[in-house]
Write an enzyme that holds these catalytic residues in place. Structure first.
Site, PDB file in Angstrom:
ATOM      1  N   HIS A 120       0.850  -1.177   0.000  1.00 29.06           N
ATOM      2  CA  HIS A 120       0.000   0.000   0.000  1.00 29.06           C
ATOM      3  C   HIS A 120       0.893   1.236   0.000  1.00 29.06           C
ATOM      4  O   HIS A 120       2.003   1.221   0.545  1.00 29.06           O
ATOM      5  CB  HIS A 120      -0.880   0.033   1.249  1.00 29.06           C
ATOM      6  CG  HIS A 120      -1.949  -1.007   1.255  1.00 29.06           C
ATOM      7  ND1 HIS A 120      -3.070  -0.909   0.464  1.00 29.06           N
ATOM      8  CD2 HIS A 120      -2.068  -2.170   1.940  1.00 29.06           C
ATOM      9  CE1 HIS A 120      -3.845  -1.962   0.673  1.00 29.06           C
ATOM     10  NE2 HIS A 120      -3.255  -2.746   1.562  1.00 29.06           N
ATOM     11  N   CYS A 139      -0.075   2.695  -4.450  1.00 25.72           N
ATOM     12  CA  CYS A 139      -0.858   3.871  -4.813  1.00 25.72           C
ATOM     13  C   CYS A 139       0.005   5.129  -4.680  1.00 25.72           C
ATOM     14  O   CYS A 139       0.844   5.221  -3.781  1.00 25.72           O
ATOM     15  CB  CYS A 139      -2.071   4.001  -3.900  1.00 25.72           C
ATOM     16  SG  CYS A 139      -3.307   2.707  -4.108  1.00 25.72           S
TER      17      CYS A 139
END
Length: 471
Positions: free
Chosen positions: A159, A202
């Site tokens: 992430h 991301c």
């Protein structure tokens, strides 16, 4: 990526399903060519997450290891970070086996367990890159003990958020500023010839944009630009079908793209630039609401090198895999992949069972947690800048080539405040990470840190009424 409006409608549909008990299986959301040299090849592979719902990150890393191993790299030169909690998880339908492709073979076998569990942390990651054994806190003790003629490949799957890469511990993180500082120290030590970095996360472009110099012989490729999500791939409900026993994404789009390309081609004849173009096109997809912009930073001339200079070259004759799914229809934002996993847990559980009730509660808790985060962040923005200027803070981005934030001490301090106040560590989700851009914008606006910290505490104490939410 699921927009705020579509996210609200998506959550409403799930809540309706939960209340009605309806079953649903839909979730729509060159010049210079590198050849053999006298230097060594090193690789650092790191999955920065934990939990079966994040299966894809460790699966990506395991697949990358198999590529490097096939390329002739010795295990002593491949350093692997992964929490190692998915292969033998009770949720894994194939115990001891990890796959990264619906028809893929086991990629877990033989993977070194250099840094697992709590040893997967930023301190050890930085120490390994710098070759600093005395700074390690556990693990195998392997570090990148490289010299001036060596090539280094770093692959990070996790992430991410603006200016930030996650780690399994919610109290730990890798900020862009710290990562770049470590790379500069490695360069100053003259302990490598060239370095290639691939980052799956991301907003991963924010780690290098405006920060990575172009004169350090480091070439970085990111799954996304500084302002967008990266995407889970081979997810439940996909076409072609993922094995029905899996209720989690098997890989990530950017990662699958570069690894399946490496599986299919002779890397001694393909350059980094050629792979970049293939990966960029596949990751963009034909759906404007999904996919991401693969970016490149740093010393772009390295892109003319052959992949074999970093991935190894002792490969057997390549044959096209039995089937490569290059047109998957199901892409899931990294921020929503856990939500998809919880939804499928609920749908798979037998009706009127305790397992179904537990899955329902887990899903409901995650949805309500996300709504609380959304509400509180908006309150923070309005309390600090007013109702007119506050909402702008939620979406304000820096121009290309400019770093996310100027005052990184402010950024790191307020990230800790955000974690503390939003209950980040008590949730299985990394959903709160998506708002680190707001923290950067607070710092860029010159707002006093103590005042911002106070406002964060105040905003997160304002619980919203779930019955009054409008969709």
């Amino acid at each position: 990526m699921i927009s705020s409006g579509s996210a609200g409608r998506f959550i409403f549909v799930i809540l309706l399903l939960l209340s009605l008990g309806i079953e649903s299986h839909e979730y729509t959301n060159t010049d210079s060519k590198q050849t053999k040299g006298k230097g060594k090849r090193w690789a650092v592979l790191i999955a920065g997450s934990s939990g079966y719902e994040n299966y894809r990150h460790q699966a990506d890393i395991c697949h990358a290891y198999q590529i490097l191993k096939s390329g002739g790299l010795d295990d002593k030169n491949i350093i692997v970070f992964m929490y190692d909690d998915i292969a033998f998880s009770q949720e894994n339908p194939r115990p001891g086996i990890v796959i990264n492709n619906p028809l893929g073979k086991d990629v877990y076998h033989g993977v070194p367990k250099d840094y697992t569990g709590d040893d997967v942390n930023s301190n050890n990651f930085f120490a390994v890159i710098l070759g600093n054994k005395t700074a390690l806190t556990g693990g195998s003790g392997k570090v990148v003990d490289s010299g001036p003629d060596d090539h280094i490949f770093i692959y990070y799957a996790d992430h991410g958020s603006p200016g930030y890469l996650g780690m399994p511990s919610y109290e730990d993180e890798v900020t862009a500023k710290d990562f770049i500082h470590v790379l500069k120290k490695k360069h100053e030590a003259k302990s490598y010839k060239k370095m290639v970095i691939y980052v799956e996360a991301c907003e991963s472009g924010s780690i290098f944009d405006g920060l990575l110099p172009d004169n350090m012989n480091i070439y970085a490729v990111t799954a996304a630009n500084p302002n967008e999500s990266s995407w889970g791939y081979y997810c439940p409900g996909d076409t072609p079908d993922i094995p029905p026993e899996y209720d989690t994404c098997l890989g990530d789009l950017f990662s699958i793209s570069w690894m399946e390309d490496s599986d299919m081609h002779d890397v001694s004849k393909e350059t980094l630039k050629e792979q970049y173009k293939v990966v960029k096109n596949r990751t963009a997809t034909t759906n404007k609401e999904m996919g991401s912009h693969v970016m490149q930073y740093g010393s772009l001339d390295i892109a003319n090198d052959f992949l074999s200079g970093y991935l190894g070259e002792n490969y057997p004759v390549k044959h096209k895999p039995p089937q490569i799914f290059s047109h998957s229809t199901r892409l899931v934002s990294q921020y929503d992949a856990e939500l998809l996993h919880f939804q499928h847990e609920f749908l798979k559980a037998p009706k009127n069972s305790e397992a179904r009730n537990e899955a329902r509660k887990k899903l409901q808790d995650e949805i309500f947690y996300r709504k609380q985060i959304d509400y509180s962040i908006k309150q923070i923005a309005m309390l600090l800048l007013g109702e007119e200027d506050g909402p702008k803070m939620l979406t304000l981005t820096q121009p290309a080539g400019h770093p996310l934030v100027q005052d990184w001490d402010c950024f790191k301090t307020l990230i800790k405040s955000l974690k503390k106040n939003c209950g980040w560590s008590s949730s299985s989700s990394r959903y709160g990470m998506k708002y680190t851009r707001v923290v950067a914008n607070i710092c860029n606006a010159g707002i006093n840190m103590e005042h911002a910290d106070l406002v964060m505490g105040q905003a997160f104490s304002m619980k919203f009424n779930t019955t009054s939410i409008k969709y």
